[in-house]
Scaffold this active site. Structure first.
Site: not given
Lengths: 258, 141, 553
Positions: C150, C335, C449, C485
């Site tokens: 266009q 970690y 956990g 996890n």
């Protein structure tokens, strides 16, 4: 079928035998020191010695308990009956032959005590109970053979140290130095409570054990102590758990004779 | 401000790493530093260990002085150094031009540790620390 | 120096410098070496100036030998000579980790077979290698944000979208030979012969586009936008290249096939963790494994390829996804980085590879159904790792948290067992064996956990039933047990990679993803993941999608 007899833990080696002793509630653990109850209360720091227990609910006998079969079944522990707060003590255990390690603590607590809530991490282990019961348990745990003044720390917060090398006196590292080595008495003394608020008085928790003694008392398998690979029964035990769980989720019909 | 560190910061000079079997008291740290400070061909010494905060930085005792007995001023080569670690490792960067000179220097370092560290140590030679500036060094830029 | 110490010294130097320490003319001993580089001299001058202002951390100038103290030693990026500070590897600070994720998110693979059929069968126009090359030229204009159809269309500033492009690849060499090589990802050139043959066979005659939308698009919108951006610009390119009328109904077919017959890097996630396609939680381990290119560039070093996979997965899954998207806040850098720094997992994995070569028949030397042997091997590998922590306090203190030790130990066990059996699920089962052994041996593991997923993992490691299991290649961060996890996902991703490396496979789950990420024009080099992360930490990595071109300098 023969009556099931609790075996607590398998194994033929020293750490395995120690685990069995700690877990078996019939075994009376050796008391190695006698830290006065008021000093235990000071180290925990939840209340001042002599101060009344704070309560979070009225005594159960005064409360309108709903009709509930479980309530009828379970006799509340003393602190619960009185409406005590739930408070905690947390121990950090060095990897370098501390007498006990976090998982054995959890198992031991659940095997020996009622009304406990424990949380297990790699370096520390928290036990939460109604306050007056907690104090009795805390005193037991500080006085008995699961505690070593050098390798067990009473630490409510900032527990870093379980994996650090020991210092020149053989003490586990504590950045907040809640306990110090008294070189004259050759004993460890607490100068701060478990969250590092300074204590009004020094509290002695005794002489650290020698490394050779600790190696006889520990629950920890290590390559430079007793290696778990040298305990066939323990190895078979963990492999059995793993294999049964594996088959249970995969080919349960192959689990036979268990 | 120490100029040498930036002068050669982009070049991996060999480094001697000494890990002591025990975390050292301030007194022993002072002793060993004075023992190795006199050795030639050392560009810099970095010590690492467990942090000893000046004040309690969290929990109910937050803000109180920590008063760790080993966080104190030691004297090295007549100068004051405030320790803020319980030291457990030394990273000694060497300024040597050949292997023979390196061996000689390593031997001298070993001799100093043999004299001063009763609980033993391990020693190796390689490269263990940063030698190029990283994002961290530009934080205040 | 005593003979024994001399040997240790030589070994240490060799290991650290990856060359004979006796060779004195090497780059490491060439002290003035950096001065040869003008850029580095400038950098050095800047560094000196900055250092003057702020003072070098903790250095004391008064002492004879400059003396420093620190409680954190820098991390060495595994299998590189790069040392950086822990916070240099935070994904908010590190532009290379960001670009690794940007390059994944902005990729979508769009087939050309279906639109070519539309053009030929519905519109009756011819498709030839020449028309394809012409289309590719056009689509490389539209994809970055150029207008073709266009009038009065606003366009994107090329400086902002310079990283965007489209290339094609196919298993059909004859077809590829006829296409303008500027727009081709050449499987024969990029891959070793054996790998190229496998990939071409798996891909077949399909002609596939590797579409890279601008990094900026992914950042401003989201991964779900990527296929839409691609579809819109591909449709425009077809209209222009084949001189079609923009209003024809057939145009919708192009858009439809581009949006819905494309391969996204990540699948959509359920409402409770809602993300569009091409977001990190939806990337299966197998797909992520195929993005890693170490095995293409270093085909003789499968250990490196498995470890590079762990590194990429740590960056994408643990740091960006779980640490950022899911947890929020400062995340889990220290970690996650345990898995790809300081050569610790390196040592365990290479030791494991030696072990299987020495005593377990090498790669795929243990039959996948020889469970007894597998148990023995995993017991051995896991014990070795734990023993290293016990024998070397420096290693124990580097991985001072139990979760770090648990992940790295289990990752080595899983990776090595996967290599020994050639099956990822066996490797995964060994991971859980390691976790149970670790807990039993040391009396501690991670934290509650962390531990809970590993206590039930044995039971789902071989399960294929819906919602209980999947082949490892098809699991990912959205697999039920892995959804939160953290610290595990890096190691998990390494396991299927290891299995397929051992089998000599050229890809893990999708040959097209493997080929798409072999392209040299990607901003992030997926063959050198740790090196790139390290370059990010050293301020050497230049990311895409920067806005400097539109900001007054």
């Amino acid at each position: 079928m023969a009556k099931y007899k609790r075996q607590f833990f398998p194994g033929t080696t020293t750490p395995a035998k120690n685990r069995r002793r700690y877990l078996d509630p019939k075994v009376k653990l050796k008391q190695l020191r006698d830290v006065p109850m008021d000093d235990v209360v000071r180290i925990m720091g939840h209340r001042a010695p002599g101060e009344a227990y704070k309560s979070i609910h009225p005594p159960i006998t005064e409360a309108n308990e709903p009709a509930c079969p479980i309530r009828k079944l379970v006799t509340p522990i003393e602190g619960a009956a009185a409406g005590d707060r739930v408070r905690y003590i947390q121990f950090a255990d060095s990897v370098y032959f501390a007498p006990i390690s976090p998982y054995q603590r959890a198992w031991m607590y659940l095997s020996r005590y009622r009304g406990v809530d424990t949380g297990t991490l790699s370096g520390r282990q928290i036990i939460e109970m109604r306050e007056r019961n907690l104090e009795q348990v805390a005193k037991e745990l500080i006085d008995n053979e699961t505690f070593d003044p050098a390798l067990t720390g009473i630490r409510g917060a900032t527990v870093h140290g379980h994996s650090c090398r020991l210092d020149e006196h053989g003490l586990m590292f504590d950045g907040w130095q809640r306990y110090l080595w008294d070189d004259k008495k050759k004993e460890v003394m607490y100068v701060k409570d478990q969250v590092a608020l300074p204590l009004d008085k020094k509290i002695y928790v005794g002489k650290p054990a020698s490394m050779s003694d600790l190696k006889k008392r520990t629950t920890i398998f290590r390559a430079d102590g007793v290696d778990m690979r040298d305990d066939k029964e323990v190895t078979d035990f963990y492999l059995r758990i793993h294999t049964l769980r594996t088959l249970g989720g995969y080919r349960p019909f192959d689990v036979k004779g268990e | 401000m120490s100029t040498p560190t930036v002068d050669y910061a982009n070049v991996p000079l060999p480094e001697v790493r000494v890990m002591t079997h025990r975390l050292l008291s301030a007194e022993t740290t002072e002793k060993i530093l004075n023992d190795i400070d006199v050795i030639h061909n050392l560009r810099q010494i970095n010590m690492s260990g467990e942090s000893l905060p000046r004040t309690i930085n969290s929990g109910p005792a937050k803000g109180l002085a920590n008063n760790h007995t080993e966080r104190k001023v030691i004297h090295v080569n007549g100068h004051e150094v405030e320790l803020h670690c319980l030291v457990g490792a030394f990273y000694i960067e060497l300024s040597v031009t050949d292997e023979a000179e390196m061996d000689k220097t390593v031997d001298e370092i070993k001799a100093a540790f043999d004299r001063t560290i009763p609980d033993g140590y391990t020693i190796d030679v390689g490269r263990y620390s940063k030698y190029r500036p990283s994002l961290h060094d530009y934080r205040s830029a | 120096m005593a003979a024994k110490d001399q040997k240790l010294f030589l070994e240490a130097c060799k290991k650290k410098f990856k060359e004979e320490p006796t060779q004195m003319e090497t780059k490491y001993y060439c002290y003035g070496g950096w001065k040869q580089s003008k850029r580095k001299v400038e950098l050095q001058a800047t560094a000196a100036e900055i250092a003057k202002k702020r003072g070098f951390p903790m250095m004391n100038e008064d002492i004879g030998v400059p003396l420093g103290q620190r409680s954190w030693m820098p991390y060495q990026l595994s299998h590189t000579d790069i040392f950086v500070e822990p916070d240099d590897l935070h994904c908010i600070n590190n532009p290379a980790i960001q670009q690794a994720w940007d390059d994944i998110r902005r990729t979508v693979l769009v087939g050309l077979d279906s639109p070519h059929q539309t053009i030929e069968k519905r519109l009756g126009k011819e498709v030839t290698p020449e028309t394809i090359s012409n289309y590719l030229e056009v689509v490389n204009h539209t994809m970055p944000g150029g207008a073709v159809v266009q009038e009065h269309m606003a366009e994107c500033n090329p400086a902002l979208v310079a990283d965007s492009y489209v290339k094609v690849f196919s298993g059909n060499d004859d077809l590829i030979d006829e296409i303008d090589p500027r727009f081709v990802i050449d499987i024969n050139k990029n891959f070793p012969k054996e790998q190229a043959a496998q990939l071409k066979k798996a891909i077949g005659n399909t002609l596939m586009q590797a579409v890279r939308v601008p990094t900026m698009v992914g950042r401003l919108m989201d991964g779900g936008t990527v296929s839409r951006h691609a579809a819109m610009q591909i449709s425009m390119a077809f209209i222009s290249a084949y001189k079609l009328a923009a209003g024809e109904a057939a145009i919708a077919d192009f858009a439809y096939s581009a949006k819905h017959q494309s391969i996204t890097m990540g699948s959509m996630m359920p409402a409770r963790r809602v993300r569009g396609p091409n977001e990190p939680g939806g990337i299966t381990f197998g797909f992520l494994d195929d993005m890693v290119q170490s095995d293409r560039v270093y085909p003789d070093d499968p250990g490196r390829a498995a470890l590079e996979t762990v590194a990429l997965a740590a960056g994408i899954y643990d740091q960006v996804y779980l640490g950022g998207y899911m947890s929020g806040g400062v995340g889990f850098t220290q970690y996650a980085t345990a898995a790809y720094t300081d050569n610790i997992l390196e040592d365990y994995v290479y030791h494991g590879i030696d072990t299987i070569k020495d005593r377990y028949g090498g790669f795929c030397g243990v039959k996948p159904d020889d469970y007894k042997k597998q148990l023995k091997l995993a017991d051995e590998i896991s014990s070795y790792a734990l023993e290293m922590y016990e024998r070397y306090p420096a290693v124990m203190e580097t991985h001072f948290g139990g979760s770090q030790r648990a992940t790295v130990t289990a990752a080595s066990t899983g990776i090595v067992t996967a290599m020994a059996t050639g099956v990822a699920d066996n490797g995964l089962n060994a991971w859980y064996q390691s976790m149970l052994q670790h807990k039993e041996r040391t009396g501690r593991l991670g934290f509650y956990g962390f531990d809970l997923q590993d206590q039930c993992g044995s039971a789902n490691s071989y399960a294929y039933r819906s919602d209980e299991g999947l082949p490892m290649e098809l699991r990912g961060p959205n697999y039920p047990n892995y959804a939160m996890n953290v610290g595990h996902l890096s190691g998990y991703a390494g396991i299927p990679k290891a299995a397929h490396l051992a089998r000599g496979d050229a890809f893990v789950a999708n040959p097209m993803i493997k080929v798409a990420f072999s392209d040299k024009d990607l901003v992030f080099d997926f063959a050198n993941v740790t090196k790139e992360f390290g370059r990010g930490g050293l301020r050497e990595f230049v990311p895409a999608g920067e806005r400097t071109a539109v900001i007054k300098g």
